[in-house]
Design an enzyme around this catalytic site. Sequence first.
Site, PDB file in Angstrom:
ATOM      1  N   ASN A 196      -1.349  19.115 -20.834  1.00  0.00           N
ATOM      2  CA  ASN A 196      -1.779  18.096 -21.917  1.00  0.00           C
ATOM      3  C   ASN A 196      -1.888  18.706 -23.112  1.00  0.00           C
ATOM      4  O   ASN A 196      -2.251  18.171 -24.008  1.00  0.00           O
ATOM      5  CB  ASN A 196      -3.109  17.450 -21.566  1.00  0.00           C
ATOM      6  CG  ASN A 196      -2.971  16.409 -20.563  1.00  0.00           C
ATOM      7  OD1 ASN A 196      -2.024  15.646 -20.289  1.00  0.00           O
ATOM      8  ND2 ASN A 196      -3.898  16.528 -19.699  1.00  0.00           N
ATOM      9  N   ARG A 217       0.748  -1.242  -0.022  1.00  0.00           N
ATOM     10  CA  ARG A 217      -0.108   0.203   0.002  1.00  0.00           C
ATOM     11  C   ARG A 217       0.961   1.486   0.033  1.00  0.00           C
ATOM     12  O   ARG A 217       0.371   2.390   0.567  1.00  0.00           O
ATOM     13  CB  ARG A 217      -1.208   0.113   1.131  1.00  0.00           C
ATOM     14  CG  ARG A 217      -1.936  -1.335   1.247  1.00  0.00           C
ATOM     15  CD  ARG A 217      -2.973  -0.855   2.284  1.00  0.00           C
ATOM     16  NE  ARG A 217      -3.860  -2.124   2.148  1.00  0.00           N
ATOM     17  CZ  ARG A 217      -3.730  -3.221   2.808  1.00  0.00           C
ATOM     18  NH1 ARG A 217      -2.495  -3.365   4.032  1.00  0.00           N
ATOM     19  NH2 ARG A 217      -4.200  -4.099   3.031  1.00  0.00           N
ATOM     20  N   LYS A 227       2.408  11.441 -11.366  1.00  0.00           N
ATOM     21  CA  LYS A 227       1.655  10.597 -12.215  1.00  0.00           C
ATOM     22  C   LYS A 227       2.319   9.237 -12.387  1.00  0.00           C
ATOM     23  O   LYS A 227       3.515   9.194 -13.016  1.00  0.00           O
ATOM     24  CB  LYS A 227       0.943  11.398 -13.480  1.00  0.00           C
ATOM     25  CG  LYS A 227       0.085  12.149 -13.627  1.00  0.00           C
ATOM     26  CD  LYS A 227      -0.629  12.341 -14.813  1.00  0.00           C
ATOM     27  CE  LYS A 227      -1.609  13.502 -14.857  1.00  0.00           C
ATOM     28  NZ  LYS A 227      -1.900  13.864 -16.017  1.00  0.00           N
ATOM     29  N   LYS A 267       6.310  22.910 -14.010  1.00  0.00           N
ATOM     30  CA  LYS A 267       5.567  21.808 -13.595  1.00  0.00           C
ATOM     31  C   LYS A 267       5.234  21.909 -11.961  1.00  0.00           C
ATOM     32  O   LYS A 267       4.058  21.520 -11.715  1.00  0.00           O
ATOM     33  CB  LYS A 267       6.278  20.573 -13.896  1.00  0.00           C
ATOM     34  CG  LYS A 267       5.425  19.140 -13.776  1.00  0.00           C
ATOM     35  CD  LYS A 267       5.532  18.261 -14.763  1.00  0.00           C
ATOM     36  CE  LYS A 267       4.403  17.219 -14.369  1.00  0.00           C
ATOM     37  NZ  LYS A 267       4.426  15.999 -15.193  1.00  0.00           N
ATOM     38  N   ARG A 290      -4.043  21.559 -14.033  1.00  0.00           N
ATOM     39  CA  ARG A 290      -3.064  20.421 -14.452  1.00  0.00           C
ATOM     40  C   ARG A 290      -3.446  20.040 -16.052  1.00  0.00           C
ATOM     41  O   ARG A 290      -2.265  19.630 -16.774  1.00  0.00           O
ATOM     42  CB  ARG A 290      -2.984  19.245 -13.425  1.00  0.00           C
ATOM     43  CG  ARG A 290      -1.822  18.399 -13.878  1.00  0.00           C
ATOM     44  CD  ARG A 290      -1.399  17.176 -12.642  1.00  0.00           C
ATOM     45  NE  ARG A 290      -0.465  16.671 -13.252  1.00  0.00           N
ATOM     46  CZ  ARG A 290       0.378  15.966 -12.406  1.00  0.00           C
ATOM     47  NH1 ARG A 290       0.120  15.939 -11.068  1.00  0.00           N
ATOM     48  NH2 ARG A 290       1.238  15.159 -12.756  1.00  0.00           N
ATOM     49  N   GLU A 341      -5.224  17.076 -10.986  1.00  0.00           N
ATOM     50  CA  GLU A 341      -5.932  17.536 -12.470  1.00  0.00           C
ATOM     51  C   GLU A 341      -7.464  17.789 -12.384  1.00  0.00           C
ATOM     52  O   GLU A 341      -8.246  17.174 -13.126  1.00  0.00           O
ATOM     53  CB  GLU A 341      -5.581  16.188 -13.542  1.00  0.00           C
ATOM     54  CG  GLU A 341      -5.757  17.006 -14.940  1.00  0.00           C
ATOM     55  CD  GLU A 341      -5.111  15.880 -16.147  1.00  0.00           C
ATOM     56  OE1 GLU A 341      -3.864  15.535 -15.594  1.00  0.00           O
ATOM     57  OE2 GLU A 341      -5.827  15.717 -17.057  1.00  0.00           O
ATOM     58  N   GLU A 344       8.503  18.703 -24.869  1.00  0.00           N
ATOM     59  CA  GLU A 344       7.762  18.909 -23.717  1.00  0.00           C
ATOM     60  C   GLU A 344       8.554  20.125 -23.106  1.00  0.00           C
ATOM     61  O   GLU A 344       7.402  21.113 -22.686  1.00  0.00           O
ATOM     62  CB  GLU A 344       7.897  17.987 -22.475  1.00  0.00           C
ATOM     63  CG  GLU A 344       7.650  16.436 -23.005  1.00  0.00           C
ATOM     64  CD  GLU A 344       5.996  16.467 -23.083  1.00  0.00           C
ATOM     65  OE1 GLU A 344       5.300  17.280 -22.576  1.00  0.00           O
ATOM     66  OE2 GLU A 344       5.446  15.165 -23.407  1.00  0.00           O
ATOM     67  N   HIS A 393      -1.521  11.903 -28.411  1.00  0.00           N
ATOM     68  CA  HIS A 393      -1.972  10.345 -28.225  1.00  0.00           C
ATOM     69  C   HIS A 393      -2.287   9.647 -29.190  1.00  0.00           C
ATOM     70  O   HIS A 393      -1.985   8.242 -29.475  1.00  0.00           O
ATOM     71  CB  HIS A 393      -3.016  10.375 -27.174  1.00  0.00           C
ATOM     72  CG  HIS A 393      -2.118  10.528 -25.622  1.00  0.00           C
ATOM     73  ND1 HIS A 393      -2.874  10.836 -24.367  1.00  0.00           N
ATOM     74  CD2 HIS A 393      -0.920  10.453 -25.218  1.00  0.00           C
ATOM     75  CE1 HIS A 393      -2.218  11.201 -23.493  1.00  0.00           C
ATOM     76  NE2 HIS A 393      -0.892  10.950 -23.685  1.00  0.00           N
ATOM     77  N   HIS A 439       6.794   9.569 -27.781  1.00  0.00           N
ATOM     78  CA  HIS A 439       5.656  10.550 -27.124  1.00  0.00           C
ATOM     79  C   HIS A 439       6.213  11.850 -27.476  1.00  0.00           C
ATOM     80  O   HIS A 439       4.855  12.556 -27.891  1.00  0.00           O
ATOM     81  CB  HIS A 439       6.101  10.274 -25.584  1.00  0.00           C
ATOM     82  CG  HIS A 439       4.830  10.911 -24.919  1.00  0.00           C
ATOM     83  ND1 HIS A 439       3.609  10.713 -24.821  1.00  0.00           N
ATOM     84  CD2 HIS A 439       5.082  12.152 -24.086  1.00  0.00           C
ATOM     85  CE1 HIS A 439       2.986  11.673 -23.855  1.00  0.00           C
ATOM     86  NE2 HIS A 439       4.021  12.563 -23.642  1.00  0.00           N
ATOM     87  N   HIS A 449      -1.315  17.012 -26.471  1.00  0.00           N
ATOM     88  CA  HIS A 449      -1.419  15.361 -26.041  1.00  0.00           C
ATOM     89  C   HIS A 449      -2.683  14.980 -26.706  1.00  0.00           C
ATOM     90  O   HIS A 449      -2.717  13.772 -27.036  1.00  0.00           O
ATOM     91  CB  HIS A 449      -1.535  15.301 -24.517  1.00  0.00           C
ATOM     92  CG  HIS A 449      -0.326  15.350 -24.021  1.00  0.00           C
ATOM     93  ND1 HIS A 449       0.795  16.684 -24.078  1.00  0.00           N
ATOM     94  CD2 HIS A 449       0.661  14.654 -23.245  1.00  0.00           C
ATOM     95  CE1 HIS A 449       1.980  16.535 -23.800  1.00  0.00           C
ATOM     96  NE2 HIS A 449       1.818  15.147 -23.109  1.00  0.00           N
TER      97      HIS A 449
END
Length: 360
Positions: free
Chosen positions: A244, A120, A142, A226, A240, A236, A184, A251, A263, A247
């Site tokens: 993206n 956990r 993330k 960031k 946030r 997000e 990026e 994607h 990417h 993206h």
Amino acid sequence: MHAVKVELGERSYEILIGAGLEKLGEEMGKLRVGAKVAVVSNPTVLRLYGKTVFASLKAAGFTCMPVEVPDGEQYKTLDWANAIFTALLINTFDRRSPLVALGGGVIGDLTGFAAASYMRGVPFVQVPTTLLAMVDSSVGGKTGVNHPMGKNMIGAFYQPRLVLMDLDALKTLPKEELLSGMAEVIKYGVIWDRELFDFLEKNREKILNLEEGPLGHIIRRSCEIKADVVNKDEREGGLRAILNFGHTVGHAVETLSDYRIRHGEAVAIGMVYAAKLAHRAGLCDARVPERIENLISAYGLPASLSVMKPRPTVAQFMDTIQVDKKAEAGKVRFVLPTKIGGVVITREWGERQLQELLAE
Ligand code: NAD
Ligand code: GLY
């Protein structure tokens, strides 16, 4: 060395930019974690940096266990997370035993997910060795793995205790991987910081020659931006999502190219399309898409779908965008620039216009 702080209360942590890998043991010694460390990496990175990292950890009194995952996006899976759990269980790692991610975004995402789930949650340290991982994936918490039905579909928000980046590691990085990370960095300029964008325009050669000053500056600025965004909106809920930018289309490009397009390369294409859409919507003047496209091309990144062979049909493209997890409540979310240094998030505008743009 420069330290940037991510401020999340008791989960706050430092990003140490320009700290040598030989400092890892000393810095981890300050975290008050268990003495048994698992270093998750791949053969490419272990061959280059394993020795320095293990020597540093041992000198600081840690016992180290390497956990090797094959090199590639296709190994960012639940099966490989399970292989990490097995190695940890066999070697009786407990709740205090930290996991170190030594590598690019694939290793960082997979190790972070394993750290979030094992017992956990165990302490987690990011040691990013690609530009993309330094400026993006190692910061902000993330973590996750891919599912056969979609990229990054299984995951958790789980913050590291420390991020340590040795900029010298970029000297061994293949050029195309470096450029992928540059996409990026360009993204941060567009969404947040006109001065960073100007700096990228003026210092291309120095940056691509890995000159310490300019390179350190753009990495630091990217991490500061960031960190700033994550401090304000960790999970997000709103802001946030600006990270993206590029993206949504990006994607789809990654998926439809079967991940042959990296990417960052896909995000570069996505940023150009988003900027063109923004201009069509009257959100920005024509100079904005023009400057973005010019900068992307100047850094040797693709700026159009012509790199996709075979080129997908408009229908395939639109279908892929629909299944993207950002298609919430039946509407695709677009992040569109209003200027160099500012964006808006919209669900009301973009889908039909993108279809038109793709058809042209
Ligand atoms: P990657 O991890 O696959 O690394 C690229 C290649 O470079 C690999 O072959 C790797 O072995 C090699 N490499 C790494 N460091 C090296 C070094 N110093 N010298 C020589 N070779 C080196 O790719 P990436 O671009 O770093 O990361 C992409 C991944 O990051 C994707 O899975 C993407 O989904 C994820 N990502 C996550 C976030 C996030 O917020 N978590 C953000 C952006 C991207
Ligand atoms: N890479 C997008 C984010 O971290 O939110």
